[in-house]
Scaffold this motif. Structure first.
Motif, PDB file in Angstrom:
ATOM      1  N   ILE A   5       0.829  -0.852  -0.302  1.00 16.18           N
ATOM      2  CA  ILE A   5      -0.169   0.392   0.367  1.00 16.18           C
ATOM      3  C   ILE A   5       1.046   1.191   0.087  1.00 16.18           C
ATOM      4  CG2 ILE A   5      -1.864   1.151   0.864  1.00 16.18           C
ATOM      5  CD1 ILE A   5      -3.330  -1.027   2.438  1.00 16.18           C
ATOM      6  N   LYS A   6       0.563   2.425  -0.549  1.00 17.44           N
ATOM      7  CA  LYS A   6       1.621   3.511  -0.506  1.00 17.44           C
ATOM      8  C   LYS A   6       0.494   4.861  -0.751  1.00 17.44           C
ATOM      9  CE  LYS A   6       5.341   2.662  -3.562  1.00 17.44           C
ATOM     10  NZ  LYS A   6       6.430   3.267  -4.756  1.00 17.44           N
ATOM     11  N   VAL A   7       0.146   5.555   0.445  1.00 12.29           N
ATOM     12  CA  VAL A   7      -0.544   6.374   0.767  1.00 12.29           C
ATOM     13  C   VAL A   7       0.140   7.872   0.485  1.00 12.29           C
ATOM     14  CG1 VAL A   7      -1.891   7.453   2.515  1.00 12.29           C
ATOM     15  CG2 VAL A   7      -1.709   5.129   2.071  1.00 12.29           C
ATOM     16  N   ASN A   8      -0.138   8.546  -0.571  1.00 12.78           N
ATOM     17  CA  ASN A   8       0.387  10.124  -0.715  1.00 12.78           C
ATOM     18  C   ASN A   8       0.355  11.417   0.000  1.00 12.78           C
ATOM     19  OD1 ASN A   8       0.515   9.413  -3.276  1.00 12.78           O
ATOM     20  ND2 ASN A   8      -1.808  10.132  -3.685  1.00 12.78           N
ATOM     21  N   PRO A   9       1.567  11.614  -0.072  1.00 12.31           N
ATOM     22  CA  PRO A   9       1.591  12.818   0.832  1.00 12.31           C
ATOM     23  C   PRO A   9      -0.137  13.380   1.445  1.00 12.31           C
ATOM     24  CG  PRO A   9       2.989  13.035   0.199  1.00 12.31           C
ATOM     25  CD  PRO A   9       2.191  12.401  -0.564  1.00 12.31           C
ATOM     26  N   GLY A  10      -0.611  13.864   2.681  1.00 11.29           N
ATOM     27  CA  GLY A  10      -1.535  14.689   3.034  1.00 11.29           C
ATOM     28  C   GLY A  10      -2.831  13.722   2.428  1.00 11.29           C
ATOM     29  N   GLN A  11      -2.732  12.333   2.409  1.00 11.43           N
ATOM     30  CA  GLN A  11      -4.232  11.683   1.769  1.00 11.43           C
ATOM     31  C   GLN A  11      -4.523  11.028   3.317  1.00 11.43           C
ATOM     32  OE1 GLN A  11      -5.639  12.614  -0.281  1.00 11.43           O
ATOM     33  NE2 GLN A  11      -4.185  14.509  -0.423  1.00 11.43           N
ATOM     34  N   SER A  12      -5.517  10.030   3.217  1.00 12.39           N
ATOM     35  CA  SER A  12      -6.301   9.407   4.612  1.00 12.39           C
ATOM     36  C   SER A  12      -6.943   8.273   3.648  1.00 12.39           C
ATOM     37  CB  SER A  12      -7.009  10.008   5.397  1.00 12.39           C
ATOM     38  OG  SER A  12      -7.199   9.401   6.559  1.00 12.39           O
ATOM     39  N   LEU A  13      -6.489   7.174   4.215  1.00 10.31           N
ATOM     40  CA  LEU A  13      -7.687   6.317   3.582  1.00 10.31           C
ATOM     41  C   LEU A  13      -9.681   6.783   4.907  1.00 10.31           C
ATOM     42  CD1 LEU A  13      -4.794   4.826   3.107  1.00 10.31           C
ATOM     43  CD2 LEU A  13      -6.480   2.933   3.181  1.00 10.31           C
TER      44      LEU A  13
ATOM     45  N   VAL B 203       5.206  -0.871   8.730  1.00  6.27           N
ATOM     46  CA  VAL B 203       5.576   0.788   7.969  1.00  6.27           C
ATOM     47  C   VAL B 203       7.474  -0.024   7.296  1.00  6.27           C
ATOM     48  CG1 VAL B 203       5.436   2.823   8.017  1.00  6.27           C
ATOM     49  CG2 VAL B 203       4.509   2.021   9.033  1.00  6.27           C
ATOM     50  N   VAL B 204       6.924   0.171   5.841  1.00  4.49           N
ATOM     51  CA  VAL B 204       8.381   0.451   5.154  1.00  4.49           C
ATOM     52  C   VAL B 204       8.858   0.995   4.643  1.00  4.49           C
ATOM     53  CG1 VAL B 204       7.967  -2.136   4.597  1.00  4.49           C
ATOM     54  CG2 VAL B 204       7.585  -0.105   3.246  1.00  4.49           C
ATOM     55  N   LYS B 205       8.221   2.520   4.559  1.00  2.00           N
ATOM     56  CA  LYS B 205       8.609   3.648   4.573  1.00  2.00           C
ATOM     57  C   LYS B 205       7.942   4.714   4.897  1.00  2.00           C
ATOM     58  CE  LYS B 205      10.453   6.297   0.166  1.00  2.00           C
ATOM     59  NZ  LYS B 205      11.094   6.053  -1.114  1.00  2.00           N
ATOM     60  N   GLY B 206       8.304   5.972   5.565  1.00  5.04           N
ATOM     61  CA  GLY B 206       7.365   6.950   5.877  1.00  5.04           C
ATOM     62  C   GLY B 206       6.762   7.008   7.119  1.00  5.04           C
ATOM     63  N   VAL B 207       5.666   7.789   7.564  1.00  5.60           N
ATOM     64  CA  VAL B 207       5.769   7.355   9.060  1.00  5.60           C
ATOM     65  C   VAL B 207       3.746   7.721   8.941  1.00  5.60           C
ATOM     66  CG1 VAL B 207       5.225   9.136  11.137  1.00  5.60           C
ATOM     67  CG2 VAL B 207       7.475   8.945   9.728  1.00  5.60           C
ATOM     68  N   ALA B 208       3.580   6.337   9.304  1.00  5.44           N
ATOM     69  CA  ALA B 208       1.471   6.244   9.251  1.00  5.44           C
ATOM     70  C   ALA B 208       0.825   6.986  10.683  1.00  5.44           C
ATOM     71  CB  ALA B 208       1.359   4.477   8.855  1.00  5.44           C
ATOM     72  N   THR B 209      -0.223   7.498  10.394  1.00  7.43           N
ATOM     73  CA  THR B 209      -0.602   8.040  11.625  1.00  7.43           C
ATOM     74  C   THR B 209      -2.088   6.504  11.916  1.00  7.43           C
ATOM     75  OG1 THR B 209      -0.423  10.121  11.918  1.00  7.43           O
ATOM     76  CG2 THR B 209      -2.419   9.640  12.993  1.00  7.43           C
TER      77      THR B 209
ATOM     78  N   LEU C  87      -6.022   4.869   8.700  1.00  4.75           N
ATOM     79  CA  LEU C  87      -5.322   4.855   8.348  1.00  4.75           C
ATOM     80  C   LEU C  87      -4.197   6.607   7.461  1.00  4.75           C
ATOM     81  CD1 LEU C  87      -1.939   3.886   7.921  1.00  4.75           C
ATOM     82  CD2 LEU C  87      -2.758   3.644   5.489  1.00  4.75           C
ATOM     83  N   SER C  88      -3.783   6.961   7.994  1.00  2.14           N
ATOM     84  CA  SER C  88      -3.698   8.579   7.465  1.00  2.14           C
ATOM     85  C   SER C  88      -2.278   8.467   7.505  1.00  2.14           C
ATOM     86  CB  SER C  88      -4.151   9.452   8.294  1.00  2.14           C
ATOM     87  OG  SER C  88      -5.908   9.710   8.294  1.00  2.14           O
ATOM     88  N   ASN C  89      -1.697   9.843   5.969  1.00  5.58           N
ATOM     89  CA  ASN C  89      -0.309   9.764   6.209  1.00  5.58           C
ATOM     90  C   ASN C  89      -0.292  11.344   5.773  1.00  5.58           C
ATOM     91  OD1 ASN C  89       2.211  10.042   5.304  1.00  5.58           O
ATOM     92  ND2 ASN C  89       2.172  10.137   3.775  1.00  5.58           N
TER      93      ASN C  89
ATOM     94  N   LEU D 133       4.175   7.320   2.121  1.00  6.24           N
ATOM     95  CA  LEU D 133       3.741   5.985   2.767  1.00  6.24           C
ATOM     96  C   LEU D 133       3.871   4.479   2.419  1.00  6.24           C
ATOM     97  CD1 LEU D 133       3.085   5.228   6.548  1.00  6.24           C
ATOM     98  CD2 LEU D 133       1.294   6.082   5.431  1.00  6.24           C
ATOM     99  N   GLU D 134       4.398   4.072   2.716  1.00  7.75           N
ATOM    100  CA  GLU D 134       4.214   2.722   2.385  1.00  7.75           C
ATOM    101  C   GLU D 134       4.965   1.520   3.005  1.00  7.75           C
ATOM    102  OE1 GLU D 134       6.988  -0.036  -0.645  1.00  7.75           O
ATOM    103  OE2 GLU D 134       7.700   2.351  -0.989  1.00  7.75           O
ATOM    104  N   LEU D 135       3.138   0.570   3.100  1.00  5.87           N
ATOM    105  CA  LEU D 135       3.668  -0.651   4.171  1.00  5.87           C
ATOM    106  C   LEU D 135       3.402  -1.201   3.200  1.00  5.87           C
ATOM    107  CD1 LEU D 135      -0.284  -0.132   6.457  1.00  5.87           C
ATOM    108  CD2 LEU D 135       0.833   1.529   4.553  1.00  5.87           C
TER     109      LEU D 135
END
Length: 483
Positions: A389-397, A411-417, A443-445, A451-453
């Protein structure tokens, strides 16, 4: 003049690259731009010193609205208006929505109506033809662009023109012919009075509305009712979904155009000699693509030995071929198509069999685009599914829960909220969490980086419809069962 881009269509003959969630108009088949982006680019060729362009009206389906927005991000947003159909009803209701929008405040512009999935190679010739079409349409005519056939094609409708040539090079339409069988198509191409129907029309907005009122008043009235109760959702203009469902599904051709020799507004045909191609099949793509010295069209990681007159597309893996000719080979992450180049129209029959067997590959690619980013199903087995899963900056599921599956996130890259139940946590690289069944989660970036997980789903049912949505920043309906 108001350009109208009809962005529907499924392009099933270009499966496995074209699918319901990513139809051919959003594919880059001939270069870096998608066919839809090329259609937007062509709009600039319509204007001249006597023609003022209004904003471009784009009619797209609900399921593709974020794809359209993404493909428009490099175009000036003030030049476009997005009209969203709640569900596909073919081209006649879609054009009616555009005509109603273009006619607001008592205006009556000429409409340039074009599908989003065609190719025009000779733009100066295209512009010259459109200039003539504008003059002809300004006199109250319905103008259809015809293409001189170069083969006995059974996938197009045909236009028979009369003998009298008008001031702008147009001919009266004597008759429209439905898609013929092969023997009939052979007779048509021997007769110079026949041309293919390109699907490009030019007419005044009120000409369309009046002609539709005469031919199919039920479609006009139902569409007007849905239009009158429309609303804006951010940049999206939406007719009322409940009322829109009541509209009959019909094409522009069947609803009006093919009846136009016998109605108030005469139909005229202008011949378009501009390298037109609707890319309706793999052999059509092969014909217009650049070939190597053996007549092959190759894309991706491909190695050939003694292969001639073939189209080979490799999207995810190495494809090798030896001692073959006249073939289509298209490889994607989850499917491979092999067909004779001469029988590529039969891909539609294969697609029907996929539907019969309810194969997910008919609608979804392994990589699925979402407004927040995308996911790629990288492994699947009994009681488990693994997604990247890749989440773009400032985006949220969306805030959601699942009844039949649990999820593990790494989480393999970035920071997940992450929201899980009543808890909110921050996960950094190499950290993980567990999402149980029937627990609300999100899940939010919130960072400025991708964000990659890795998501591991476990459970006895792992379908994409196992979702209950509670909140969504993209305006998707709650409980819509689409992730």
């Amino acid at each position: 003049m108001t350009p109208v881009i009809l962005c529907g269509g499924s392009g099933t003959r270009l499966w496995p690259m074209s699918r319901h969630n990513l139809p051919k108009q959003f594919l880059s088949l001939l270069g870096d731009s998608s066919l839809f982006q090329e259609a937007l680019d062509r709009v600039s060729y319509i204007s001249n010193e006597n023609v003022k362009l209004n904003e471009v009206l784009i009619v797209a389906n609900e399921e593709h609205r974020f794809l359209v927005s993404d493909h428009m991000k490099d175009f000036p947003p003030t030049h476009f208006k997005l009209i969203i159909e709640p569900l596909m009803k073919n081209t006649a209701p879609a054009l009616t929505l555009a005509a109603l929008k273009a006619s607001e405040a008592g205006q009556d512009p000429i409409l340039f109506i074009s599908p989003a999935d065609q190719v025009i190679e000779n733009l100066p010739s295209f512009k010259e033809t459109i200039d003539k079409a504008i003059k002809t349409a300004s006199e109250g005519n319905i103008v259809v662009l015809g293409v001189r056939p170069d083969s006995a094609h059974t996938g197009f409708g045909y236009i028979k023109n009369g003998n009298q040539k008008g001031n702008n090079g147009e001919y009266d339409v004597a008759e429209f012919k439905e898609k013929p069988d092969l023997e009939t198509a052979k007779k048509y191409i021997e007769d110079s009075s026949y041309s293919w129907n390109s699907g490009i029309f030019i007419m005044k907005a009120k000409v369309w509305l009046d002609a539709l009122k005469h031919c199919r008043p039920d479609i006009l009235h139902a569409t007007e009712n849905a239009y009158k109760q429309s609303s804006y959702d951010g940049v999206f203009f939406r007719p009322n979904s409940i009322l829109y469902e009541k509209i009959s599904s019909e094409s522009i051709d069947y609803a009006v155009i093919e009846k136009s020799p016998n109605i108030l507004y005469p139909a005229k045909v202008l011949f378009l000699d501009a390298g037109w191609n609707d890319l309706g099949s793999w052999d059509a793509l092969w014909k217009i693509s650049k070939k190597d010295k053996s007549g092959n069209v190759v894309r991706g990681d491909v190695i050939l030995d003694d292969v001639k007159d073939s189209l080979v597309y490799a999207n995810d893996r190495l494809v090798t071929m030896a001692g073959l000719d006249n073939l289509i080979v298209v490889e994607t992450a989850d499917s491979v198509l092999i067909s004779s180049l001469n029988d590529s129209q039969n891909v539609k029959n294969l697609f029907s069999k996929l539907e019969l067997h309810k194969r997910e590959e008919r609608t979804l690619h392994r990589k699925v685009l979402r407004p927040w980013g995308h996911f790629d199903t990288i492994d699947l087995g009994e009681n488990f599914k693994v997604k990247r899963i890749k989440v773009n900056p400032g985006q949220s599921l969306s805030l959601q829960k699942h009844k039949k599956r649990a999820e593990h996130w790494v989480v393999v890259k970035g920071v997940a909220t992450v929201v899980c139940g009543e808890k909110e946590m921050t996960l950094n690289e190499n950290e993980s969490t567990y999402i149980p069944c029937n627990v609300k989660h999100k899940l939010s970036n919130r960072s400025e980086n991708i964000l990659e997980l890795i998501e591991i789903q476990t459970g006895q049912y792992l379908g994409e419809d196992d979702i209950e949505r509670f909140e969504d920043i993209y305006g998707r309906e709650v409980n819509s069962h689409v992730e």
